[in-house]
Design an enzyme around this catalytic site. Structure first.
Site, short mmCIF file in Angstrom:
data_model
loop_
_atom_site.label_atom_id
_atom_site.label_comp_id
_atom_site.label_asym_id
_atom_site.label_seq_id
_atom_site.Cartn_x
_atom_site.Cartn_y
_atom_site.Cartn_z
N PRO A 103 -0.87 -9.91 1.81
CA PRO A 103 0.20 -10.04 0.28
C PRO A 103 0.57 -8.93 -0.54
CG PRO A 103 0.61 -12.12 2.12
CD PRO A 103 -1.08 -11.43 2.16
N GLU A 121 -3.03 -19.83 6.28
CA GLU A 121 -2.30 -20.39 4.79
C GLU A 121 -3.18 -18.99 4.18
OE1 GLU A 121 0.17 -21.37 4.74
OE2 GLU A 121 -0.52 -22.17 6.35
N ARG A 154 -2.89 8.71 12.83
CA ARG A 154 -1.79 10.46 13.66
C ARG A 154 -2.13 10.85 12.27
NH1 ARG A 154 3.06 10.67 10.53
NH2 ARG A 154 3.45 11.80 12.04
N ASP A 176 3.48 17.19 8.13
CA ASP A 176 4.79 15.76 8.72
C ASP A 176 5.85 15.73 7.70
OD1 ASP A 176 3.88 13.58 9.64
OD2 ASP A 176 3.92 13.64 8.32
C1 4GM Z 1 -2.96 -14.36 3.01
C2 4GM Z 1 -4.67 -13.96 3.21
C3 4GM Z 1 -1.05 -9.45 4.66
C4 4GM Z 1 -1.89 -14.42 4.75
C5 4GM Z 1 -4.57 -13.15 4.40
C6 4GM Z 1 -1.09 -10.52 6.17
C7 4GM Z 1 1.45 -10.11 5.02
C8 4GM Z 1 0.68 -8.91 4.97
C9 4GM Z 1 -2.56 -13.68 6.03
C10 4GM Z 1 -4.10 -12.85 5.45
C11 4GM Z 1 -0.33 -11.40 5.47
C12 4GM Z 1 0.93 -7.96 4.10
C13 4GM Z 1 -2.55 -13.19 6.46
N1 4GM Z 1 1.06 -10.96 5.80
N2 4GM Z 1 2.49 -7.73 3.26
N3 4GM Z 1 -0.23 -12.63 6.03
O1 4GM Z 1 0.86 -7.18 4.27
O2 4GM Z 1 -4.25 -12.28 6.02
#
Ligand code: 4GM
Length: 248
Positions: A88, A116, A153, A168
Site C-alpha cells: 500500500p 500485517e 496485455r 487502446d
Molecule cells: C504490507 C506490506 C498491496 C501489506 C506488503 C498489498 C494492498 C496493496 C501487504 C504487502 C497489500 C495495494 C499485503 N494491500 N494497495 N497487502 O496495492 O504485500
C-alpha cells in the site's frame, strides 16, 4: 517476457494465469511465468514464513530469510531483474507505468507480501514498491496479478493481430468510447445511427468525441490540454458548446 512471482500462495497466481488471455500469452510463448513458493525456502520443520513483530503489537510479519533465499535461488542464473514489491506504500499504479514495464527489457519479479507486512529489510531486494490503490488487502497476490495482467496485455501479439493494447482507448489518454453489438434495437433502445452508417471517418470522429466527453465528465484530470491535436481541440470546443446548449 520473463515474469517471476514469489508468494506463499502459488495457487492464487497459477489459477488466474491459466485462464483466458494470460493462458494464451503463455501458450504462445510471449510470457514465461514461473511461480516460486516462498514456503519452500523456510528452513524449519513447520515451514514458517511469519513471526511476531519486534516491539510488539498485533499481527504477524513476513520473515526476511525465506524471501531472501527464494530471491537468491532465482538470481542464480545471474540475470538482472526488475523487482517489484506490491505494498500500500508504493506509488499508485496506472496505465503509463504498465506501458513502461511492458517495454523494459529486464525480467520482472513480483514479491507478494502477506500478514500485517513484510520485514523492512526485505526492501533491500526491491527496485520499486507499487500499490494498486489506496486500500489494504490481506496479501500482495491480487495487486501482483493486476500488474501482470495490465502489462501482459500490452505485449505485442497477446491480444491478437487486429488489436493492440498500445493503441487502446485508455492509452490515448481518454476513457474508452461506448460500444454496441447486435441487436440494432433492444426493447426500444437503439444503437446510435452513426455506427450503422458505414462512414468510418464519421464513426472515428464520433468515437473520439464520445471518449473526450466521457473523460471530461468522469475524469477531467486525464485531459492534458497542452498535448491535444488540432482535431481534438476542435472536438473539445464542440463538446463544451454542446454542454452549454444542453444547460440553457
Ligand atoms: C504490507 C506490506 C498491496 C501489506 C506488503 C498489498 C494492498 C496493496 C501487504 C504487502 C497489500 C495495494 C499485503 N494491500 N494497495 N497487502 O496495492 O504485500
Amino acid at each position: 517476457m520473463k515474469i517471476d512471482v514469489l508468494t506463499i500462495f502459488p495457487g492464487m497466481i497459477t489459477s488466474y494465469m491459466t485462464q483466458g488471455m494470460m493462458a494464451r500469452a503463455i501458450q504462445k510463448g510471449l510470457v514465461d511465468l514461473s511461480v516460486t513458493d516462498i514456503r519452500d525456502f523456510a528452513t524449519d520443520k513447520a515451514r514458517t514464513v511469519d513471526d511476531y513483530p519486534y516491539g510488539g503489537g498485533p499481527g504477524m510479519v513476513m520473515k526476511i530469510a525465506p524471501v531472501f533465499s527464494a530471491m537468491q535461488s532465482l538470481q542464480s542464473d545471474g540475470i538482472k531483474r526488475h523487482v517489484i514489491l506490491t505494498t500500500p506504500q508504493g506509488r499508485v499504479f496506472d496505465q503509463s507505468r504498465a506501458q513502461e514495464l511492458a517495454t523494459q527489457s529486464k525480467p520482472l519479479t513480483l514479491i507478494c507480501g502477506r500478514y500485517e507486512g513484510i520485514d523492512e529489510r526485505t526492501l533491500e531486494l526491491v527496485n520499486e514498491e507499487i500499490s494498486i490503490g489506496d486500500y489494504v488487502l490481506t496479501g500482495g497476490e491480487l495487486p501482483a496479478l493486476v500488474i501482470i495482467d495490465s502489462v501482459v496485455r500490452l505485449i505485442p501479439g497477446v491480444l491478437g493481430d487486429s488489436r493492440s493494447g498500445m493503441e487502446d482507448s485508455f492509452s490515448s489518454g481518454y476513457l474508452d468510447y461506448p460500444h454496441y453489438t447486435r441487436p440494432e434495437e433492444f426493447q426500444g433502445r437503439c444503437v446510435p445511427p452513426v455506427l450503422l452508417s458505414g462512414n468510418h471517418k464519421e464513426i472515428n470522429r464520433w468515437r473520439t468525441k464520445q471518449a473526450i466527453r466521457k473523460t471530461l465528465k468522469l475524469k477531467p484530470y486525464l485531459i492534458n490540454t497542452e498535448t491535444l491535436t488540432k482535431e481534438e481541440q476542435i472536438i473539445l470546443k464542440e463538446i463544451k458548446e454542446d454542454i452549454e446548449n444542453e444547460l440553457s
